[in-house]
Every structure is written in C-alpha cells, then in structure tokens.
Design a protein around this motif. Structure first.
Motif, PDB file in Angstrom:
ATOM      1  N   LEU A 156       0.666  -1.247  -0.163  1.00 15.78           N
ATOM      2  CA  LEU A 156      -0.038  -0.197  -0.080  1.00 15.78           C
ATOM      3  C   LEU A 156       0.820   1.075  -0.081  1.00 15.78           C
ATOM      4  N   LEU A 157       1.946   1.210   0.758  1.00 18.69           N
ATOM      5  CA  LEU A 157       2.555   2.445   1.056  1.00 18.69           C
ATOM      6  C   LEU A 157       3.618   2.714  -0.205  1.00 18.69           C
ATOM      7  N   ILE A 158       4.096   1.648  -0.788  1.00 20.79           N
ATOM      8  CA  ILE A 158       5.021   1.842  -1.939  1.00 20.79           C
ATOM      9  C   ILE A 158       4.237   1.963  -3.222  1.00 20.79           C
ATOM     10  N   PHE A 159       3.100   1.423  -3.376  1.00 26.22           N
ATOM     11  CA  PHE A 159       2.457   1.305  -5.037  1.00 26.22           C
ATOM     12  C   PHE A 159       1.486   2.160  -4.642  1.00 26.22           C
ATOM     13  N   GLY A 160       0.907   2.686  -3.724  1.00 26.40           N
ATOM     14  CA  GLY A 160      -0.226   3.682  -3.554  1.00 26.40           C
ATOM     15  C   GLY A 160      -1.615   3.131  -3.251  1.00 26.40           C
ATOM     16  N   HIS A 161      -1.576   1.674  -3.334  1.00 26.02           N
ATOM     17  CA  HIS A 161      -3.053   1.390  -3.299  1.00 26.02           C
ATOM     18  C   HIS A 161      -2.938  -0.164  -2.632  1.00 26.02           C
ATOM     19  N   LEU A 162      -4.218  -0.547  -1.912  1.00 25.34           N
ATOM     20  CA  LEU A 162      -4.242  -1.846  -1.575  1.00 25.34           C
ATOM     21  C   LEU A 162      -3.997  -2.870  -2.559  1.00 25.34           C
ATOM     22  N   PRO A 163      -3.230  -3.824  -2.504  1.00 21.20           N
ATOM     23  CA  PRO A 163      -2.962  -4.989  -3.620  1.00 21.20           C
ATOM     24  C   PRO A 163      -4.318  -5.558  -3.913  1.00 21.20           C
ATOM     25  N   THR A 164      -4.512  -5.981  -5.394  1.00 17.51           N
ATOM     26  CA  THR A 164      -5.379  -7.077  -5.627  1.00 17.51           C
ATOM     27  C   THR A 164      -5.037  -8.362  -5.083  1.00 17.51           C
ATOM     28  N   LYS A 165      -5.840  -9.451  -4.834  1.00 20.03           N
ATOM     29  CA  LYS A 165      -5.290 -10.518  -4.631  1.00 20.03           C
ATOM     30  C   LYS A 165      -4.192 -11.314  -5.375  1.00 20.03           C
ATOM     31  N   LYS A 166      -4.047 -10.944  -6.712  1.00 17.36           N
ATOM     32  CA  LYS A 166      -3.132 -11.360  -7.463  1.00 17.36           C
ATOM     33  C   LYS A 166      -1.882 -10.554  -7.200  1.00 17.36           C
ATOM     34  N   GLU A 167      -2.078  -9.426  -7.044  1.00 22.47           N
ATOM     35  CA  GLU A 167      -0.747  -8.256  -6.712  1.00 22.47           C
ATOM     36  C   GLU A 167      -0.110  -8.750  -5.388  1.00 22.47           C
ATOM     37  N   TYR A 168      -0.981  -9.096  -4.159  1.00 25.72           N
ATOM     38  CA  TYR A 168      -0.665  -9.329  -3.084  1.00 25.72           C
ATOM     39  C   TYR A 168       0.163 -10.864  -3.012  1.00 25.72           C
ATOM     40  N   GLU A 169      -0.352 -11.713  -3.787  1.00 32.41           N
ATOM     41  CA  GLU A 169       0.388 -13.181  -3.822  1.00 32.41           C
ATOM     42  C   GLU A 169       1.483 -13.034  -4.235  1.00 32.41           C
ATOM     43  N   LYS A 170       1.644 -12.285  -5.377  1.00 33.82           N
ATOM     44  CA  LYS A 170       3.063 -12.256  -6.344  1.00 33.82           C
ATOM     45  C   LYS A 170       4.122 -11.654  -5.093  1.00 33.82           C
ATOM     46  N   PHE A 171       3.543 -10.277  -4.739  1.00 35.02           N
ATOM     47  CA  PHE A 171       4.513  -9.652  -3.741  1.00 35.02           C
ATOM     48  C   PHE A 171       4.867 -10.564  -2.646  1.00 35.02           C
ATOM     49  N   VAL A 172       4.200 -11.328  -1.918  1.00 33.81           N
ATOM     50  CA  VAL A 172       4.529 -12.076  -0.902  1.00 33.81           C
ATOM     51  C   VAL A 172       5.536 -13.263  -1.311  1.00 33.81           C
ATOM     52  N   ASP A 173       5.263 -13.666  -2.610  1.00 39.85           N
ATOM     53  CA  ASP A 173       5.747 -14.822  -3.024  1.00 39.85           C
ATOM     54  C   ASP A 173       7.488 -14.308  -3.605  1.00 39.85           C
TER      55      ASP A 173
END
Ligand code: SDX
Length: 379
Positions: free
Chosen positions: A49-66
């Motif tokens: 959220l801080l770095i990219f300016g929005h709460l991630p979608t499920k896909k964005e979040y899973e990729k980031f965590v992975d």
C-alpha cells in the motif's frame, strides 16, 4: 531568509504517502488510519500500500508475498563480509554497511524504471530481516540460519534468529509492530533518504543513508535508550527520583516528546495495547511496571509542554519480551521503516529536484593568507 532550526515545520516535499495530525494524534498511510491497518492488514500488505499507493489485488498481493519469500537469502559473499565485522559491531552499523554492499550485487539499471523499483523493493524488504537475524547468529559465533520459505514473514524472522517457531499470536503482535513503524511522513531518516535520492543515487545507497540517520538516539535509536533507562531505574519505587533528577538536569526522557505530536503518539497507544496482549500470553514483567510509573511521573511534569510518550516508549518492552536483544531494537525499526523509505524514494524521484538548500553565513570575508612561519598560536 530566516533560518528555521532543524527545518521544524518546513515542507521539504509534496507527498501522498502518509499524513500526521500532531494535535489530534492521527496517522494515516495512503489515507487509511493506522488503527484500521493494524486491525485488518499485515506488514507486507501495508508495505505494498505504502510503496505502490493502493491496497493490492489478490493477485498483486500473492505475487508480492511470493517474490519477497523467495528473495530472503543472502549471497555467500555478503555473509563472508559480515563474518569479517568485529563481534562487538552495533547491529545498525552492520545493517547500514551490508545494505550498501547489497547494492554491489544489484547494480542500478535505469533508476526510473518501474520494474527496477519493484525489484529493489523486494530485495530490501526481503533481505533486511535476514541481515539482522544473520548478524545475531554470526556475532555469537554461529552460522546463519537459512530462511524457511514455508514460514510467513515474521515467523521466519524469529526462525532465522532462534530456529524456533514462535506462537502465531506472538508473530501477529510483532507483525503489527512492524506496521506501526513502517512510515511517518518527513522524519529525519526519510529526509536523509530523499536528499541522497535526489542525486539519483541507487536505492541501496539511498537506504544506507536512511539507516545512518535512523541509528541516532534522538530518532530510531531511542527505543534502545528507553530500555536502558528502565533497566537502570530497576524498581517502580525509584522512578520518581530518577525522572525528577533528569529533568532538573535538563536531560531528555527517552521515548517521550516528538517534533510533530503534541499529544499521545497514536502508535504508542496501540503499542501499549499490543503489550497488554503479550502480557496475557507471557505474563507481566517488572519493566512494564517501571514503564507505567515513568509514564505517570513524566506526564506530571511534561504533559503541560505537549510532551507525551512516542512510538519508542513501549516498543522496546515488547521486543525484549520477544527475546530480541536490546541493541537490535533499532534494526527492527529499520526492518519496518524500509517500506516508508521506499515509498518516499519512488514518489520523489518521479518529479525529482536535487536538494540544495541555502545557509545563513556567519563567517568573515577577505581575510589574508598568513604564511606558516608567521602564524601566532591561535585559538
Ligand atoms: C522518532 O520525526 C518522526 O516522525 C520520528 C519518529 C518516526 O516515526 O520516524 O516518530 C520516530 O524518532 C520518535 C522520537 C524518538 N526520540 C526520543 O524519544 C528522544 C527523546 N525525545 C526528544 O529528544 C525530543 O522530544 C525530540 C527530538 C523527539 C523532539 O524534540 P523537538 O521537537 O526538537 O523539541 P526541542 O528539542 O526543541 O525541545 C523543546 C522543549 C525543550 O525544553 P526547553 O529547552 O524549551 O525548556 O521540550 C523539551 C526540551 O528540553 N523536551 C524534552 C523532551 N523532548 C523535548 N524534555 C524532556 N524529555 C524529552 N523527551
């Protein structure tokens, strides 16, 4: 132009990353109150959220965590560098030097390339905990513990330190501490980062400068000083004399006061709640009783000056209860604040302007050069 000491209240940049209302004690990350994020989010989602300016979608979040999970390892040459540091080196000095060395392995391509920003963010968020935990092991003469990709971000951090799996509720409390320390508008270390970022230096160099600024006792180093103070006092009964003596000598009470907050730091309030949760699991400590007495006595004297507990007052007691050594507390602060620094770095260089402030010159003019043999002993 009038000099404003410490640039207090002087805007250094425009930003959408976070907002603080020092009078009302409000802190928002990208418009969301930290109370909401502590209740519903986690550190990695908040970092996105801080770095990219929005709460991630499920896909964005899973990729980031992975991506972060699979970039936790350090190259063996980095471990070799760490093994050559003196055992007594402060963890923040090790962290600053090692983050700078990291950059040698990931040379900057186009500093404005979005893909490069994402890569640098993943490397730094993923590897700083590994550096901190590895130093904890190496300075004790032990081999670092390799990250376990099956473990989540916070559970893995403790595993790399102790090879133990902490209880999920303990990992969750630690994760919330990271959320609370992740970002805080234009503080000293963020400003240091932006000054270096404005020269278009690489992000590892930028973050190394921010780490240097964070290490000072008036900034991120205060959490370590708070615990040292509480341990020095030792007993609740000794608090009043200790605090009143310090104040009489015009000394500062660590963990109190803030350049912006003139009321309770909202993070301090949440950290105390987290501490209460941890006490239910681990039992109350004497340090907590001493801290509550320090808070009571200090507020008697300083509340009228708008000086209240800040983020550093309770965090150290939590970290100590989690078995983290006192001299590693600021490294924990850095593990979280890397996300805020990255957010500001990415935002600022988009409309970059080299920082080059002015000064109020108080020296002399047109003095002659005096040859060595003719110089009287001056000063
Ligand atoms: C962090 O900026 C950020 O956002 C930082 C941070 C973040 O998330 O990035 O929030 C993290 O750094 C929190 C602060 C951690 N530092 C400490 O706990 C160290 C102790 N605090 C102080 O050094 C101080 O409060 C500062 C540096 C944090 C802020 O001080 P200011 O706003 O520059 O105020 P000042 O130094 O001009 O002091 C104003 C008056 C002075 O008294 P007088 O000379 O006017 O009589 O307040 C007094 C100070 O002596 N004062 C204190 C005090 N803090 C200020 N007196 C006793 N104890 C204190 N802690």
């Amino acid at each position: 132009m009038e000099l404003i000491p410490g640039l207090a209240g002087v805007p250094a940049a425009k930003s959408k990353v976070s907002f603080v209302d020092g009078k009302k004690g409000i802190l928002e990350y990208r418009g969301i109150k930290i109370e909401e994020l502590v209740k519903n989010s986690n550190f990695l989602e908040t970092s996105y959220l801080l770095i990219f300016g929005h709460l991630p979608t499920k896909k964005e979040y899973e990729k980031f965590v992975d991506d972060i999970t699979h970039h936790r390892r350090l190259k063996f040459r980095i471990i070799d560098v760490m093994k050559n540091f003196p055992e007594k080196a402060h963890p923040m000095d090790v962290l600053q030097s090692t983050v700078s060395a990291l950059g040698m392995f990931y040379p900057s391509k186009d500093i404005l390339d979005e893909e490069y920003h994402y890569e640098a963010a993943v490397h730094l968020i993923a590897k700083i905990p590994t550096i901190a935990a590895s130093w904890f092991r190496i300075r004790n003469g032990d081999e670092p513990v390799k990250p376990d990709d099956k473990l989540d971000f916070t559970t893995n951090f403790f595993y790399m330190m102790t090879e133990q799996i902490v209880e999920p509720e303990v990992a969750r409390i630690f994760d919330k501490c990271l959320i609370l320390h992740a970002e805080h508008t234009m503080n000293a270390s963020t400003f240091a980062a932006l000054v270096v970022a404005s020269t278009l230096a690489d992000p590892y160099t930028v973050m190394s400068s921010a780490l240097g600024a964070l290490s000072g006792p008036l900034h991120g180093g205060a959490n370590e000083e708070v615990i040292k103070m509480l341990m020095e006092i030792g007993e609740p009964e000794k608090v009043r004399d200790y605090i009143e003596n310090k104040l009489k000598n015009k000394e500062r009470i660590m963990g109190f006061g803030h350049r912006v907050y003139k009321t309770y730091d909202p993070r301090a309030k949440i950290l105390e709640q987290l501490l209460q949760e941890l006490i239910k699991i681990k039992g109350e400590t004497k340090l907590y009783k001493v801290a509550k007495e320090v808070e009571k006595v200090t507020l008697e004297h300083l509340a009228k000056k708008g000086i209240y507990p800040n983020v550093d007052f309770y965090s150290g007691i939590i970290y100590q209860m989690l078995g983290i050594p006192v001299d590693m507390f600021t490294s924990i602060f850095a593990m979280a604040r890397i996300s805020g620094w990255l957010a500001h770095w990415k935002e600022y260089i988009k409309e970059n302007k080299l920082f080059r402030p002015s000064q109020v010159y108080e020296g002399e003019h047109n003095l002659p050069y005096i040859p060595l043999e003719k110089r009287e002993k001056t000063g």
